[in-house]
Scaffold this motif. Structure first.
Motif, mmCIF file in Angstrom:
data_model
loop_
_atom_site.group_PDB
_atom_site.id
_atom_site.type_symbol
_atom_site.label_atom_id
_atom_site.label_comp_id
_atom_site.label_asym_id
_atom_site.label_seq_id
_atom_site.Cartn_x
_atom_site.Cartn_y
_atom_site.Cartn_z
ATOM 1 N N SER A 253 -17.821 -67.749 -45.224
ATOM 2 C CA SER A 253 -17.167 -67.190 -44.029
ATOM 3 C C SER A 253 -15.665 -67.039 -44.177
ATOM 4 C CB SER A 253 -17.460 -68.101 -42.818
ATOM 5 O OG SER A 253 -18.832 -68.313 -42.662
ATOM 6 N N ARG A 254 -15.150 -67.097 -45.396
ATOM 7 C CA ARG A 254 -13.696 -67.038 -45.573
ATOM 8 C C ARG A 254 -13.103 -65.750 -45.016
ATOM 9 N NH1 ARG A 254 -13.678 -69.434 -51.765
ATOM 10 N NH2 ARG A 254 -14.090 -71.626 -51.179
ATOM 11 N N GLY A 255 -13.881 -64.692 -45.061
ATOM 12 C CA GLY A 255 -13.370 -63.435 -44.530
ATOM 13 C C GLY A 255 -13.223 -63.431 -43.018
ATOM 14 N N LEU A 256 -13.775 -64.451 -42.355
ATOM 15 C CA LEU A 256 -13.669 -64.543 -40.901
ATOM 16 C C LEU A 256 -12.509 -65.428 -40.452
ATOM 17 C CD1 LEU A 256 -17.461 -64.977 -39.963
ATOM 18 C CD2 LEU A 256 -16.118 -62.860 -40.110
ATOM 19 N N GLN A 257 -11.766 -65.998 -41.409
ATOM 20 C CA GLN A 257 -10.619 -66.831 -41.036
ATOM 21 C C GLN A 257 -9.583 -66.026 -40.264
ATOM 22 O OE1 GLN A 257 -9.079 -68.521 -44.674
ATOM 23 N NE2 GLN A 257 -10.141 -70.462 -44.338
ATOM 24 N N ARG A 258 -9.035 -66.645 -39.224
ATOM 25 C CA ARG A 258 -8.000 -66.006 -38.422
ATOM 26 C C ARG A 258 -6.903 -67.020 -38.098
ATOM 27 N NH1 ARG A 258 -10.678 -62.600 -40.083
ATOM 28 N NH2 ARG A 258 -11.700 -60.845 -39.009
ATOM 29 N N THR A 291 -35.950 -83.046 -30.770
ATOM 30 C CA THR A 291 -35.125 -83.583 -29.685
ATOM 31 C C THR A 291 -35.408 -82.933 -28.341
ATOM 32 O OG1 THR A 291 -33.359 -81.975 -30.169
ATOM 33 C CG2 THR A 291 -33.253 -84.125 -31.270
ATOM 34 N N GLY A 292 -36.270 -81.922 -28.311
ATOM 35 C CA GLY A 292 -36.564 -81.242 -27.069
ATOM 36 C C GLY A 292 -35.459 -80.304 -26.620
ATOM 37 N N THR A 293 -34.598 -79.897 -27.541
ATOM 38 C CA THR A 293 -33.504 -78.987 -27.223
ATOM 39 C C THR A 293 -34.008 -77.549 -27.264
ATOM 40 O OG1 THR A 293 -31.990 -80.521 -28.316
ATOM 41 C CG2 THR A 293 -31.140 -78.330 -27.818
ATOM 42 N N GLY A 294 -33.714 -76.795 -26.231
ATOM 43 C CA GLY A 294 -34.113 -75.396 -26.214
ATOM 44 C C GLY A 294 -33.222 -74.548 -27.098
ATOM 45 N N PRO A 295 -33.566 -73.277 -27.285
ATOM 46 C CA PRO A 295 -32.710 -72.381 -28.065
ATOM 47 C C PRO A 295 -31.307 -72.343 -27.470
ATOM 48 C CG PRO A 295 -34.823 -71.369 -27.595
ATOM 49 C CD PRO A 295 -34.756 -72.605 -26.749
ATOM 50 N N CYS A 296 -30.320 -72.524 -28.309
ATOM 51 C CA CYS A 296 -28.938 -72.609 -27.820
ATOM 52 C C CYS A 296 -28.005 -72.135 -28.922
ATOM 53 C CB CYS A 296 -28.602 -74.043 -27.427
ATOM 54 S SG CYS A 296 -26.907 -74.289 -26.874
ATOM 55 N N GLU A 297 -27.240 -71.089 -28.620
ATOM 56 C CA GLU A 297 -26.274 -70.595 -29.592
ATOM 57 C C GLU A 297 -25.020 -71.474 -29.530
ATOM 58 O OE1 GLU A 297 -23.839 -66.626 -29.740
ATOM 59 O OE2 GLU A 297 -25.887 -66.263 -30.471
ATOM 60 N N LEU A 298 -24.559 -71.879 -30.708
ATOM 61 C CA LEU A 298 -23.396 -72.744 -30.818
ATOM 62 C C LEU A 298 -22.338 -72.058 -31.675
ATOM 63 C CD1 LEU A 298 -25.336 -76.057 -31.569
ATOM 64 C CD2 LEU A 298 -24.438 -75.327 -29.352
ATOM 65 N N LEU A 299 -21.141 -72.605 -31.637
ATOM 66 C CA LEU A 299 -20.052 -72.075 -32.441
ATOM 67 C C LEU A 299 -19.610 -73.140 -33.425
ATOM 68 C CD1 LEU A 299 -18.484 -69.362 -32.446
ATOM 69 C CD2 LEU A 299 -16.665 -70.540 -31.197
ATOM 70 N N LEU A 300 -19.589 -72.766 -34.702
ATOM 71 C CA LEU A 300 -19.123 -73.649 -35.767
ATOM 72 C C LEU A 300 -17.689 -73.266 -36.103
ATOM 73 C CD1 LEU A 300 -19.958 -75.848 -37.867
ATOM 74 C CD2 LEU A 300 -20.567 -73.950 -39.400
ATOM 75 N N LEU A 301 -16.786 -74.239 -36.013
ATOM 76 C CA LEU A 301 -15.358 -73.990 -36.235
ATOM 77 C C LEU A 301 -14.879 -74.731 -37.470
ATOM 78 C CD1 LEU A 301 -13.966 -74.498 -32.620
ATOM 79 C CD2 LEU A 301 -14.211 -72.330 -33.801
ATOM 80 N N GLY A 302 -14.326 -73.998 -38.409
ATOM 81 C CA GLY A 302 -13.641 -74.599 -39.540
ATOM 82 C C GLY A 302 -12.145 -74.528 -39.301
ATOM 83 N N VAL A 303 -11.473 -75.666 -39.367
ATOM 84 C CA VAL A 303 -10.041 -75.742 -39.071
ATOM 85 C C VAL A 303 -9.294 -76.141 -40.334
ATOM 86 C CG1 VAL A 303 -8.265 -76.783 -37.608
ATOM 87 C CG2 VAL A 303 -10.587 -76.459 -36.725
ATOM 88 N N GLY A 304 -8.323 -75.293 -40.740
ATOM 89 C CA GLY A 304 -7.566 -75.582 -41.945
ATOM 90 C C GLY A 304 -6.092 -75.291 -41.780
ATOM 91 N N ASN A 305 -5.351 -75.547 -42.834
ATOM 92 C CA ASN A 305 -3.927 -75.229 -42.848
ATOM 93 C C ASN A 305 -3.748 -73.741 -43.116
ATOM 94 O OD1 ASN A 305 -3.224 -77.947 -42.460
ATOM 95 N ND2 ASN A 305 -3.419 -78.346 -44.663
ATOM 96 N N ASN A 306 -2.499 -73.319 -43.150
ATOM 97 C CA ASN A 306 -2.208 -71.910 -43.395
ATOM 98 C C ASN A 306 -2.214 -71.539 -44.879
ATOM 99 O OD1 ASN A 306 -1.925 -71.139 -40.683
ATOM 100 N ND2 ASN A 306 0.123 -72.012 -40.615
ATOM 101 N N ASP A 307 -2.747 -72.419 -45.723
ATOM 102 C CA ASP A 307 -2.765 -72.130 -47.164
ATOM 103 C C ASP A 307 -4.117 -71.581 -47.626
ATOM 104 O OD1 ASP A 307 -4.342 -74.362 -46.938
ATOM 105 O OD2 ASP A 307 -3.011 -75.685 -48.073
ATOM 106 N N ARG A 308 -5.020 -71.341 -46.656
ATOM 107 C CA ARG A 308 -6.320 -70.711 -46.919
ATOM 108 C C ARG A 308 -7.248 -71.529 -47.823
ATOM 109 N NH1 ARG A 308 -6.953 -65.800 -44.845
ATOM 110 N NH2 ARG A 308 -5.095 -64.702 -44.109
ATOM 111 N N ARG A 309 -7.007 -72.804 -47.932
ATOM 112 C CA ARG A 309 -7.972 -73.648 -48.619
ATOM 113 C C ARG A 309 -9.169 -73.914 -47.705
ATOM 114 N NH1 ARG A 309 -4.440 -78.594 -50.738
ATOM 115 N NH2 ARG A 309 -3.724 -78.450 -48.568
ATOM 116 N N ARG A 310 -10.176 -74.634 -48.216
ATOM 117 C CA ARG A 310 -11.361 -74.917 -47.419
ATOM 118 C C ARG A 310 -10.969 -75.700 -46.168
ATOM 119 N NH1 ARG A 310 -15.178 -78.987 -50.589
ATOM 120 N NH2 ARG A 310 -16.150 -79.031 -48.528
ATOM 121 N N PRO A 311 -11.735 -75.582 -45.084
ATOM 122 C CA PRO A 311 -11.388 -76.270 -43.838
ATOM 123 C C PRO A 311 -11.265 -77.778 -44.023
ATOM 124 C CG PRO A 311 -13.133 -74.681 -43.468
ATOM 125 C CD PRO A 311 -12.942 -74.764 -44.954
#
Length: 389
Positions: A253-258, A291-311
């Motif tokens: 997902s590196r191309g989705l970094q903002r 766990t009895g959890t119904g369908p649920c869309e979630l958001l996965l967030l990778g947080v990194g520095n401004n040097d574009r390394r892995r989160p």
């Protein structure tokens, strides 16, 4: 929906606060001792031991009565914490509930819950108790409203359990289980719906998600990069719903970094920035069934520095429609708690209980939480604490 809220000026005196907190205590002498104990936590310099508190408020006889009040008395801390939580909500409406562990180093091995273990956040082995606090947090302040002491199986051997007065309804827990149950206890008090921010690394993420969403609370969980999730984001091509490790999802997902900019601590003019990767995901079907959890869309967030390394950090949230800057502000609530722990909670002796009993520990941290709130809000316009009745 979750706009910033700030603590209004609060001039409540110690007697006024105690009259609210101790309404469930049936005896006037218990209410008086509770107020004396909180006063000692606020005024005694250095270690907040029962002996030092007694020296401030009344001497040797007071020491014996305070020791009984904390360790052997019959009053329940649950109603006091519930009253504290409701008062916090009324004077400083929280933006989030932050669930944070507390490590309490100990010299001996007899204090309830103490063990020698490795603490990753400290990078070393420590002989310590470990507890979890639930904090009501705004951008200007935070206050703990509930606590749970983690107990491992070794504390349920008959002799150790008897000596520490561990009640029959207590059970051995992992840190993740302890954190979730601490939150669920507080949620049962009908607190307002605010995002629950907690570290779920090493725990059962699916069960945690199911329990929090089942309470109708939004959530933002820090997770391990080994957690397996299903990608459902149309912006990420070439993925089916096969569960994959978070590290693999982030790598693809590196191309989705903002770049994202958000307010710093306190909500002032200081700004923070970083690179955030946001990918829509879902719990694997097998986890949802378990766990009895119904369908649920979630958001996965990778947080990194401004040097574009892995989160550096990875978070999972159900707040899929809010801007990333708001989610970064929620993440910053953890820093708010860390700062207030050092500036306030530690200063009123929240880790200073020297007794060995389960009940004594819970009563001490309950009263220390009230002392922390008074210190955080301030009692009078001139900054002096008001003990007048």
């Amino acid at each position: 929906m979750f706009e910033p809220s700030y603590a209004p000026p609060c001039n409540v005196s110690l007697p006024e606060l105690c009259s609210l907190l101790f309404a469930s205590l049936p005896r006037s002498d218990q209410r008086r001792k509770g107020m004396e104990y909180i006063r000692g936590l606020l005024e005694v310099p250095g270690r907040k031991s029962i002996r030092n508190i007694a020296a401030l408020v009344g001497g040797q006889a007071t020491e014996q009565s305070l020791h009984h009040f904390i360790s052997d008395s019959s009053w329940e801390w649950g109603p006091v914490r519930r009253a504290l939580a409701r008062y916090v909500v009324s004077v400083a409406p929280p933006q989030a509930w932050v669930v944070r562990p507390m490590v309490i180093p100990k010299a001996g091995r007899h204090s309830v819950g103490v063990e020698r273990r490795f603490f990753p956040e400290h990078g070393q082995m420590l002989n310590a108790q470990q507890a979890v606090g639930v904090w009501a947090v705004t951008e200007e302040m935070s206050a703990p409203v509930n606590w749970r002491l983690q107990l491992s199986p070794v504390w349920f051997a008959e002799e150790r359990r008897r000596r520490a007065s561990i009640p029959d309804n207590a059970s051995a827990e992992t840190l993740g289980e302890c954190a979730l149950r601490a939150y669920l206890e507080a949620a049962a008090w009908q607190l307002p719906s605010r995002p629950v921010v907690m570290d779920a690394r090493g725990g059962d993420v699916a069960s945690t998600v199911s329990a929090i969403l089942g309470r109708g609370m939004p959530m933002m969980l820090r997770v391990d990069d080994s957690l397996r999730l299903s990608v459902v984001d149309p912006a990420l091509k070439g993925f089916d719903t096969t569960p994959r490790p978070v590290r693999q999802i982030m790598s693809a997902s590196r191309g989705l970094q903002r770049p994202v900019v958000w307010p710093g601590d306190g909500g002032g003019t200081v700004r923070r920035s970083g690179l955030v990767t946001a990918v829509r995901v879902a719990l694997p079907a097998a986890s949802r069934r378990q766990t009895g959890t119904g369908p649920c869309e979630l958001l996965l967030l990778g947080v990194g520095n401004n040097d574009r390394r892995r989160p550096r950090e990875v978070w999972l949230t159900d707040l899929t429609s809010v801007p990333p800057a708001f989610l970064m502000r929620l993440r910053g609530m953890v820093r708010r708690v860390d700062q207030d722990f050092v500036r306030g909670a530690d200063r009123v002796g929240i880790r200073d209980f020297a007794g060995r009993s389960y009940r004594g520990w819970h009563r001490h941290v309950t009263l220390a939480s009230a002392a922390h709130l008074l210190a955080a809000l301030g009692d009078t316009d001139d900054g002096e604490l008001d003990y007048a009745s």
